[in-house]
Every structure is written in structure tokens, then in C-alpha cells.
Design a protein around this motif. Structure first.
Motif, PDB file in Angstrom:
ATOM      1  N   TYR A   1       2.621  13.340  52.378  1.00 32.14           N
ATOM      2  CA  TYR A   1       1.587  13.859  51.814  1.00 32.14           C
ATOM      3  C   TYR A   1       0.423  12.607  50.668  1.00 32.14           C
ATOM      4  O   TYR A   1      -0.255  13.416  50.063  1.00 32.14           O
ATOM      5  N   ALA A   2       1.373  11.954  50.724  1.00 29.07           N
ATOM      6  CA  ALA A   2       0.149  10.659  50.087  1.00 29.07           C
ATOM      7  C   ALA A   2      -0.947  10.190  50.827  1.00 29.07           C
ATOM      8  O   ALA A   2      -2.064   9.957  49.326  1.00 29.07           O
ATOM      9  N   VAL A   3      -0.982  10.496  51.990  1.00 27.32           N
ATOM     10  CA  VAL A   3      -1.942   9.962  52.424  1.00 27.32           C
ATOM     11  C   VAL A   3      -3.082  11.184  52.278  1.00 27.32           C
ATOM     12  O   VAL A   3      -3.982  10.951  51.513  1.00 27.32           O
ATOM     13  N   GLN A   4      -2.782  12.616  52.112  1.00 26.06           N
ATOM     14  CA  GLN A   4      -3.452  13.550  51.731  1.00 26.06           C
ATOM     15  C   GLN A   4      -3.954  13.403  50.139  1.00 26.06           C
ATOM     16  O   GLN A   4      -5.579  13.968  49.927  1.00 26.06           O
ATOM     17  N   LEU A   5      -2.595  13.136  49.125  1.00 23.34           N
ATOM     18  CA  LEU A   5      -3.197  13.148  48.059  1.00 23.34           C
ATOM     19  C   LEU A   5      -3.927  12.350  47.472  1.00 23.34           C
ATOM     20  O   LEU A   5      -5.290  13.008  46.943  1.00 23.34           O
ATOM     21  N   ALA A   6      -3.888  10.889  47.962  1.00 21.22           N
ATOM     22  CA  ALA A   6      -4.819   9.640  48.689  1.00 21.22           C
ATOM     23  C   ALA A   6      -6.077  10.477  48.400  1.00 21.22           C
ATOM     24  O   ALA A   6      -7.250   9.767  48.056  1.00 21.22           O
ATOM     25  N   ALA A   7      -6.341  10.801  49.704  1.00 18.72           N
ATOM     26  CA  ALA A   7      -7.666  11.210  50.051  1.00 18.72           C
ATOM     27  C   ALA A   7      -8.414  12.378  49.572  1.00 18.72           C
ATOM     28  O   ALA A   7      -9.916  12.204  49.188  1.00 18.72           O
ATOM     29  N   LEU A   8      -7.910  13.131  48.785  1.00 13.92           N
ATOM     30  CA  LEU A   8      -8.894  14.156  47.846  1.00 13.92           C
ATOM     31  C   LEU A   8      -8.620  13.619  46.770  1.00 13.92           C
ATOM     32  O   LEU A   8     -10.155  14.420  46.027  1.00 13.92           O
ATOM     33  N   ARG A   9      -8.289  12.629  46.113  1.00 12.71           N
ATOM     34  CA  ARG A   9      -8.956  11.805  44.916  1.00 12.71           C
ATOM     35  C   ARG A   9      -9.926  10.103  44.994  1.00 12.71           C
ATOM     36  O   ARG A   9     -10.239   9.886  44.087  1.00 12.71           O
ATOM     37  N   GLY A  10     -10.337  10.665  46.264  1.00 10.79           N
ATOM     38  CA  GLY A  10     -11.447   9.536  46.872  1.00 10.79           C
ATOM     39  C   GLY A  10     -10.992   8.064  47.238  1.00 10.79           C
ATOM     40  O   GLY A  10     -11.987   7.131  47.208  1.00 10.79           O
ATOM     41  N   LEU A  11      -9.406   8.321  47.317  1.00  9.87           N
ATOM     42  CA  LEU A  11      -8.715   7.243  47.719  1.00  9.87           C
ATOM     43  C   LEU A  11      -9.476   6.882  49.105  1.00  9.87           C
ATOM     44  O   LEU A  11      -9.399   7.366  49.963  1.00  9.87           O
ATOM     45  N   ARG A  12      -9.564   5.658  49.519  1.00 10.57           N
ATOM     46  CA  ARG A  12      -9.857   5.684  51.214  1.00 10.57           C
ATOM     47  C   ARG A  12      -8.669   4.369  51.651  1.00 10.57           C
ATOM     48  O   ARG A  12      -8.135   3.227  51.369  1.00 10.57           O
ATOM     49  N   VAL A  13      -8.110   5.579  52.307  1.00  8.52           N
ATOM     50  CA  VAL A  13      -6.927   5.042  53.052  1.00  8.52           C
ATOM     51  C   VAL A  13      -6.308   4.245  54.039  1.00  8.52           C
ATOM     52  O   VAL A  13      -6.868   4.584  55.382  1.00  8.52           O
ATOM     53  N   VAL A  14      -5.295   3.288  54.103  1.00  6.09           N
ATOM     54  CA  VAL A  14      -5.286   3.017  55.099  1.00  6.09           C
ATOM     55  C   VAL A  14      -3.396   2.767  55.937  1.00  6.09           C
ATOM     56  O   VAL A  14      -2.716   2.780  54.994  1.00  6.09           O
ATOM     57  N   ALA A  15      -3.006   4.033  56.621  1.00  8.02           N
ATOM     58  CA  ALA A  15      -2.507   3.833  57.304  1.00  8.02           C
ATOM     59  C   ALA A  15      -1.445   3.465  58.545  1.00  8.02           C
ATOM     60  O   ALA A  15      -2.819   3.194  58.970  1.00  8.02           O
ATOM     61  N   TYR A  16      -0.321   3.158  57.808  1.00  2.00           N
ATOM     62  CA  TYR A  16       0.294   2.675  58.788  1.00  2.00           C
ATOM     63  C   TYR A  16       1.620   3.393  59.010  1.00  2.00           C
ATOM     64  O   TYR A  16       2.278   3.612  58.619  1.00  2.00           O
ATOM     65  N   ALA A  17       1.558   3.846  60.623  1.00  3.61           N
ATOM     66  CA  ALA A  17       2.760   4.479  60.979  1.00  3.61           C
ATOM     67  C   ALA A  17       2.725   3.714  62.780  1.00  3.61           C
ATOM     68  O   ALA A  17       2.120   3.189  63.387  1.00  3.61           O
ATOM     69  N   GLY A  18       4.006   5.071  63.286  1.00  6.25           N
ATOM     70  CA  GLY A  18       3.630   4.264  64.874  1.00  6.25           C
ATOM     71  C   GLY A  18       2.185   4.620  65.564  1.00  6.25           C
ATOM     72  O   GLY A  18       1.494   5.883  64.627  1.00  6.25           O
ATOM     73  N   ALA A  19       2.059   4.382  66.819  1.00  3.19           N
ATOM     74  CA  ALA A  19       0.842   4.931  67.487  1.00  3.19           C
ATOM     75  C   ALA A  19       0.589   6.278  67.816  1.00  3.19           C
ATOM     76  O   ALA A  19      -0.610   6.470  67.949  1.00  3.19           O
ATOM     77  N   ALA A  20       1.365   6.704  68.087  1.00  2.00           N
ATOM     78  CA  ALA A  20       1.278   8.235  68.124  1.00  2.00           C
ATOM     79  C   ALA A  20       1.424   8.736  66.664  1.00  2.00           C
ATOM     80  O   ALA A  20       0.906  10.234  67.161  1.00  2.00           O
ATOM     81  N   ASP A  21       1.017   8.453  66.223  1.00  2.00           N
ATOM     82  CA  ASP A  21       0.682   9.191  64.292  1.00  2.00           C
ATOM     83  C   ASP A  21      -0.375   9.328  64.103  1.00  2.00           C
ATOM     84  O   ASP A  21      -0.893   9.356  63.555  1.00  2.00           O
ATOM     85  N   GLU A  22      -1.583   8.510  64.722  1.00  2.29           N
ATOM     86  CA  GLU A  22      -2.457   7.923  64.977  1.00  2.29           C
ATOM     87  C   GLU A  22      -3.405   9.551  64.689  1.00  2.29           C
ATOM     88  O   GLU A  22      -4.281   9.572  63.598  1.00  2.29           O
ATOM     89  N   GLU A  23      -3.362  10.090  65.395  1.00  3.00           N
ATOM     90  CA  GLU A  23      -4.447  11.574  64.788  1.00  3.00           C
ATOM     91  C   GLU A  23      -3.912  12.501  63.968  1.00  3.00           C
ATOM     92  O   GLU A  23      -5.134  12.444  62.768  1.00  3.00           O
ATOM     93  N   PHE A  24      -2.335  11.730  64.002  1.00  5.73           N
ATOM     94  CA  PHE A  24      -2.766  13.163  62.491  1.00  5.73           C
ATOM     95  C   PHE A  24      -2.583  12.463  61.183  1.00  5.73           C
ATOM     96  O   PHE A  24      -3.245  12.965  60.280  1.00  5.73           O
ATOM     97  N   ALA A  25      -2.758  10.703  61.645  1.00  8.23           N
ATOM     98  CA  ALA A  25      -2.881  10.878  59.967  1.00  8.23           C
ATOM     99  C   ALA A  25      -4.488  10.306  59.408  1.00  8.23           C
ATOM    100  O   ALA A  25      -4.844  10.785  58.891  1.00  8.23           O
ATOM    101  N   ARG A  26      -5.493  10.444  60.311  1.00  6.22           N
ATOM    102  CA  ARG A  26      -6.789  10.725  60.256  1.00  6.22           C
ATOM    103  C   ARG A  26      -7.241  12.106  59.558  1.00  6.22           C
ATOM    104  O   ARG A  26      -8.333  12.143  59.451  1.00  6.22           O
ATOM    105  N   ALA A  27      -6.624  12.981  60.758  1.00  8.33           N
ATOM    106  CA  ALA A  27      -7.019  13.910  60.708  1.00  8.33           C
ATOM    107  C   ALA A  27      -6.508  14.628  58.820  1.00  8.33           C
ATOM    108  O   ALA A  27      -7.281  15.768  58.442  1.00  8.33           O
ATOM    109  N   VAL A  28      -5.305  14.205  58.325  1.00 10.37           N
ATOM    110  CA  VAL A  28      -4.978  14.419  56.495  1.00 10.37           C
ATOM    111  C   VAL A  28      -6.142  13.562  55.946  1.00 10.37           C
ATOM    112  O   VAL A  28      -5.334  13.364  54.806  1.00 10.37           O
ATOM    113  N   GLY A  29      -6.315  12.703  56.442  1.00 14.08           N
ATOM    114  CA  GLY A  29      -7.952  11.649  55.452  1.00 14.08           C
ATOM    115  C   GLY A  29      -7.117  10.098  55.186  1.00 14.08           C
ATOM    116  O   GLY A  29      -8.713   9.476  54.719  1.00 14.08           O
ATOM    117  N   ALA A  30      -7.020   9.629  56.177  1.00  8.85           N
ATOM    118  CA  ALA A  30      -6.975   8.691  56.337  1.00  8.85           C
ATOM    119  C   ALA A  30      -8.578   7.019  56.834  1.00  8.85           C
ATOM    120  O   ALA A  30      -8.509   8.408  58.120  1.00  8.85           O
TER     121      ALA A  30
END
Length: 312
Positions: free
Chosen positions: A163-192
Motif C-alpha cells: 500500500y505504501a508504494v501505491q500511495l507514494a506513487a499517487l503522490r508523485g514520489l519516486r519510489v525505490v522498492a526493496y523486496a524479494g527478487a520475485a516481487d519486482e514485477e508487482f512492485a513496478r506494477a504498483v508504482g515503484a
């Protein structure tokens, strides 16, 4: 009615499904017929006695479990305006002094802790919004970042982090997402904008993408000083777990986020979900009677993308 309670702190088996009287909505309160209640790590901390040991839970013989709820208004107490019986709502029980939680057939909440549910979501999906969404939203409000600022979100594929990634992207923030390698597609899809896998050195990897370090970090994975190293001097850092914040080195402002029920903020989250701008994730649904099994899965640290949700 049925409710899940703890009489003696311990493991998942400490959870008991008991029969209790149906509570009555008092002044400024509503009673909700529970359709779904998300299972959160704080529920396990309540059950285990950790919250009590930390002085966050007043001593009592019976402790109710559960913070999140989605359901329908069943009774409206005196002085409440804007809600009617049958209306679908979401809510959060942030008061630890009350006896029963949301793992129940009915729950009474202050009207200020309740908002209309997003119509496009199922009850199980809607139940993942209040605690996790409010935590992310209020942490971002605490950071006070202008559009274009850079933000590291640790645990970016988790319930709060997603939720934080999505809400931050909606505010126009540039997000660096940190998670497991398998989660990259999800993180980018929601705004990272950038993604850093857990396999490397967090601070060095982030600084390779954002020279000098990010403006702020929202540490949902509770990495502490490891995440602080990715933040620039005089930046900002928010931890979402009490007592886990690192020492404020290099002039960095370090704070802890303690969630607070807020009907206006819940309404904002509900509206974003209704518009399809927030993605709610349910890992699995389980009957209320299987709360013990749900907590076993939680304690086993099963890799879940989304929340377990209890339903009647």
C-alpha cells in the motif's frame, strides 16, 4: 455470538472460540455484522502476550483479538449521523482497552473508526484496507514529502509496504522498492520507479540508483540501521513498528508510526480502492472457527502476498 479471545497468553492454541453476548452500540458508536476480519502480525503479538509485556495492553482476564473489519452496519448508536443499518463499511479497532476484537460475529466501534466500504471490493479484500492502509497513509503524511522526492520502501511486497508504494506513487514520489527478487514485477506494477532485491547491500544498492541517498525511508520490513544507511543526511525515516526505530544518525529525522483510527483517512483509502488505484491482496480466506490454524500459518512465517482473512 461467537468471538475469538485469549484467556492465557501463548501460541496459536491459546485462541479460544467462545460464546459471548452481542454487544450494544453506545453513544457515538455503531455495531457491525462482521463479514471479514484480516489476520495481522499485531494479532499474534496480542495473543502471545507481547503487547501486554510492553505495557500496551491493560491487564484483564479475557483479551479479544483482531483490528480489521469489513461488514455491514447492524445498529447505530445515539448521536451517530451518516450511517444506516445495512450499509457496507470498513473499520479498525485501534483501542486496546476494549474487551472484544474483530474476530467475532459482531463488533462495536466508534463511528470515527468506520467508513463506507469500496463497492468494487469483496468483504475479504476490503478487510485488508484499514490497518495496513492507514499505517501506510499516516506514515507518508508524517514524512511530508513533495512530489518528485525519493522514497525507499522496505518490505515493498508486504501488506503495509504494498500500500505504501501505491500511495507514494499517487503522490508523485519516486519510489525505490526493496523486496524479494520475485516481487519486482508487482512492485513496478504498483508504482515503484526502481527496484532493489534483498540479495545485495541495501544502502549501497540504493545509493547506486539515487546518488547521495534517498530523501526518506518507510521501513515496513523493520530493517532499522540497514535502511537508514540508504537515506541522505538530514533526510527522514519512519519505522512502522514501535521500539524498532534506529538512532537518528547524520541529522536524519527518525520517527515511529503508531496507527490511529481516522474516518476521513479511511474514506480516502476506500475511494482510492473504489477507483481501482489501490490493489487489495488476499492470500487466503478461512472460517472464523479456524483462527488457530490461521495463526499457525502466521507464526510459521509462511510467505504470503496479501493477508489471511477470517470469514464467518
Amino acid at each position: 455470538m461467537r468471538a475469538v479471545v485469549v484467556r492465557e497468553a501463548g501460541g496459536p492454541e491459546a485462541l479460544e472460540l467462545v460464546e459471548v453476548p452481542v454487544p450494544t452500540a453506545g453513544v457515538g458508536q455503531v455495531r457491525i455484522r462482521v463479514e471479514a476480519a484480516a489476520v495481522n502480525p499485531v494479532d499474534a503479538l496480542t495473543r502471545s502476550g507481547a503487547l501486554g509485556a510492553a505495557g500496551l495492553l491493560p491487564p484483564r482476564d479475557v483479551v479479544g483479538i483482531g483490528w480489521d473489519v469489513a461488514g455491514s452496519i447492524d445498529e447505530v448508536g445515539p448521536g451517530v449521523r451518516g450511517f444506516a443499518p445495512g450499509e457496507r463499511v470498513i473499520g479498525v479497532r485501534d483501542r486496546l482497552d476494549v474487551t472484544l476484537g474483530t474476530y467475532a460475529d459482531f463488533v462495536v466501534l466508534d463511528a470515527a473508526a468506520v467508513a463506507a466500504a469500496p463497492a468494487r471490493l469483496s468483504a475479504a479484500e476490503a478487510a485488508t484496507l484499514p490497518l495496513n492502509g492507514l499505517t501506510a497513509l499516516q506514515a507518508l503524511d508524517r514524512l511530508v514529502l513533495a512530489p518528485g522526492a525519493t522514497l525507499l520502501v522496505t518490505g515493498a511486497a508486504g501488506a503495509v509496504g504494498g500500500y505504501a508504494v501505491q500511495l507514494a506513487a499517487l503522490r508523485g514520489l519516486r519510489v525505490v522498492a526493496y523486496a524479494g527478487a520475485a516481487d519486482e514485477e508487482f512492485a513496478r506494477a504498483v508504482g515503484a520507479q526502481w527496484f532493489v532485491p534483498r540479495s545485495g547491500d541495501l544502502a549501497e544498492d540504493v545509493r547506486a540508483l539515487v546518488p547521495g541517498g534517498v530523501d526518506a525511508a518507510l521501513d515496513t520490513a523493520v530493517l532499522g540501521v540497514a535502511a537508514l544507511g540508504a537515506v541522505r543526511n538530514h533526510g527522514s525515516f519512519v519505522s512502522v513498528v514501535g521500539g524498532a526505530a534506529p538512532v537518528p544518525l547524520r541529522g536524519i529525522t527518525v520517527t515511529e508510526q503508531w496507527v490511529a483510527a481516522d474516518d476521513a483517512a479511511l474514506a480516502r483509502l476506500s475511494a482510492l480502492a473504489e477507483d481501482g488505484r489501490l490493489t487489495a491482496r488476499v492470500a487466503d480466506t478461512m472460517p472464523l472457527a479456524e483462527a488457530v490454524r490461521a495463526h499457525r500459518r502466521l507464526d510459521d512465517r509462511e510467505v504470503l502476498r496479501g493477508r489471511l482473512v477470517l470469514v464467518p
